[in-house]
Scaffold this motif. Structure first.
Motif, short mmCIF file in Angstrom:
data_model
loop_
_atom_site.label_atom_id
_atom_site.label_comp_id
_atom_site.label_asym_id
_atom_site.label_seq_id
_atom_site.Cartn_x
_atom_site.Cartn_y
_atom_site.Cartn_z
N THR A 1 0.85 -1.19 0.00
CA THR A 1 0.00 0.00 0.00
C THR A 1 0.88 1.24 0.00
N ILE A 2 0.34 2.32 -0.56
CA ILE A 2 1.01 3.62 -0.50
C ILE A 2 -0.03 4.66 -0.13
N ASP A 3 0.42 5.75 0.45
CA ASP A 3 -0.46 6.85 0.84
C ASP A 3 -0.89 7.60 -0.42
N ARG A 4 -2.18 7.72 -0.63
CA ARG A 4 -2.67 8.36 -1.85
C ARG A 4 -2.28 9.84 -1.93
N GLU A 5 -1.97 10.45 -0.79
CA GLU A 5 -1.57 11.85 -0.79
C GLU A 5 -0.09 12.03 -1.10
N LYS A 6 0.64 10.92 -1.19
CA LYS A 6 2.09 11.01 -1.38
C LYS A 6 2.55 10.23 -2.61
N LEU A 7 1.73 10.22 -3.65
CA LEU A 7 2.07 9.46 -4.84
C LEU A 7 3.41 9.88 -5.43
N SER A 8 3.64 11.18 -5.47
CA SER A 8 4.84 11.68 -6.14
C SER A 8 6.12 11.29 -5.40
N THR A 9 6.03 11.02 -4.09
CA THR A 9 7.23 10.69 -3.32
C THR A 9 7.31 9.19 -2.98
N GLU A 10 6.18 8.53 -2.77
CA GLU A 10 6.18 7.12 -2.38
C GLU A 10 6.14 6.16 -3.56
N LEU A 11 5.75 6.65 -4.73
CA LEU A 11 5.56 5.76 -5.88
C LEU A 11 6.82 5.75 -6.74
N PRO A 12 7.57 4.66 -6.74
CA PRO A 12 8.80 4.61 -7.55
C PRO A 12 8.51 4.66 -9.04
N ALA A 13 9.40 5.24 -9.79
CA ALA A 13 9.26 5.26 -11.25
C ALA A 13 9.42 3.86 -11.82
N THR A 14 8.74 3.61 -12.93
CA THR A 14 8.80 2.34 -13.68
C THR A 14 8.72 1.14 -12.74
N SER A 15 7.69 1.12 -11.90
CA SER A 15 7.59 0.06 -10.89
C SER A 15 6.43 -0.90 -11.10
N VAL A 16 5.45 -0.57 -11.99
CA VAL A 16 4.29 -1.45 -12.17
C VAL A 16 4.01 -1.64 -13.66
N ASP A 17 3.31 -2.73 -13.97
CA ASP A 17 2.94 -3.02 -15.35
C ASP A 17 1.66 -2.31 -15.77
N VAL A 18 0.75 -2.13 -14.81
CA VAL A 18 -0.57 -1.56 -15.10
C VAL A 18 -0.95 -0.58 -14.00
N VAL A 19 -1.57 0.51 -14.39
CA VAL A 19 -2.23 1.42 -13.45
C VAL A 19 -3.72 1.37 -13.75
N ALA A 20 -4.53 1.06 -12.72
CA ALA A 20 -5.99 1.09 -12.84
C ALA A 20 -6.47 2.28 -12.02
#
Length: 343
Positions: A219-238
């Motif tokens: 899980t990641i904090d939805r308010e911190k996508l830009s900092t918690e979400l690594p680049a090129t880390s998933v195959d699909v975004v829904a």
């Protein structure tokens, strides 16, 4: 019969509870269902508020098909109950059958789905004691789940099923789900997990454990996508959120990744660097409600006991206004449902 009538576009005051509404009668090839329970959806709110503009005039108020609505209208798309009357051409043996309704009223294939009528929008729905639908939209169900639990599934889960199918999610792939505590988001977690995908759920801090219980691997904090979400880390975004976080979502995709969207709760107008799209060879995929085929696949998961119904609260039909006011606060996990109850 008792029903709640939407009398025009506006606030909750446009919802009027009545006990003298004429009972509907099934036409040829239709069935009438005695409603056991009906769930709330974002579409109920947005239709009431007149948020859907027509194709020719985006600022106009309309229904799901972007055409003028006829008032009064009985809303409510997600209905569980029992058939109590059949029209010409429908076997009498269906009377008494317990059913879950597919709310998409269309004939044909996927192109026709784009211009579908939606139960509770272009046709009277389930915020009432009785509702009529084409016989093919009423699916027999054999399950120990209550009507209130069954009503949590149709729109949200069929929408999620279509998103996964449109994006071609495969076993072993990773998928980021936004709005993961909402109806579609929580459905995506469960359905993606069933097909063997690894799920990363974006939720508010207080709902992370609930997302993990549904099957999210991280899980990641939805308010911190830009900092918690690594680049090129998933195959699909829904995605059902969009808004300012859209650039971060695209950056999270691996090369040849797929972004599928079926909502824009945080705002429909987004900005991004198109170089991210073409250099990474990404696919941007639109999706909306589930097809009849998606709904039948969903039914198999329901009757197979593979899905957990997320019933947050129930309200009596006469308190639909209060239920909608609760709904817009978004301080719950799962679905809100109304029940006609006894006279």
């Amino acid at each position: 019969m008792r029903a709640v009538l939407l009398t025009g576009f506006g606030g909750p005051e446009k919802l009027v509870y009545r006990e003298d509404v004429p009972e509907p009668r099934p036409g040829p090839d239709e069935v009438r269902v005695r409603v056991g329970a009906t769930a709330l959806n974002n579409t109920d709110i947005w239709t009431r508020e007149g948020a859907y503009g027509s194709a020719d005039d985006p600022g106009s108020s309309a229904g799901w098909r972007r055409e003028p609505l006829a008032f009064p209208r009985i809303q409510g798309a997600d209905v569980a109950g029992r058939i109590d009357e059949v029209g010409a051409g429908v076997p009498a043996s269906r009377v008494g059958e317990r059913v879950l309704l597919d709310p998409m009223i269309y004939q044909g294939g996927e192109r026709e789905l784009v211009t579908t009528e939606y139960l509770g929008s272009e046709r009277d729905g389930g915020f009432a004691e009785f509702v009529t639908v084409p016989a093919g939209n009423a699916h027999a169900v054999d399950t120990p789940l209550s009507d209130a639990q069954l009503a949590t599934f149709p729109t949200a889960y069929a929408t999620a099923m279509r998103m996964l199918n449109r994006a071609g999610v495969r076993p072993g792939e990773s998928i980021l789900v936004t709005g993961a505590s909402g109806g579609v988001g929580s459905a995506l977690i469960q359905l993606a997990t069933i097909r063997g995908a690894r799920v990363v759920a974006a939720v508010s801090g207080g709902k992370r454990e609930q997302a993990r219980e549904l099957g999210a691997d991280a899980t990641i904090d939805r308010e911190k996508l830009s900092t918690e979400l690594p680049a090129t880390s998933v195959d699909v975004v829904a995605d059902v959120v969009a808004g300012p976080g859209f650039p971060s979502l695209l950056r999270a995709l691996r090369p040849l990744g797929r972004y599928v969207v079926a909502g824009a709760i945080a705002g429909p107008l987004v900005e991004t660097d198109l170089r991210t799209v073409y250099l990474q060879q990404l696919q941007l995929i639109g999706s909306s409600f589930g097809s009849h085929e998606d709904f039948r696949a969903l039914l198999a998961h329901i009757t197979g006991g593979e899905l957990r119904p997320l019933l947050a609260a129930t309200y009596p039909l006469r308190e639909l206004r209060a239920a909608q006011e609760h709904f817009v606060r978004k301080n719950f996990f799962g679905k809100l449902v109304v029940t006609p109850g006894e006279r």
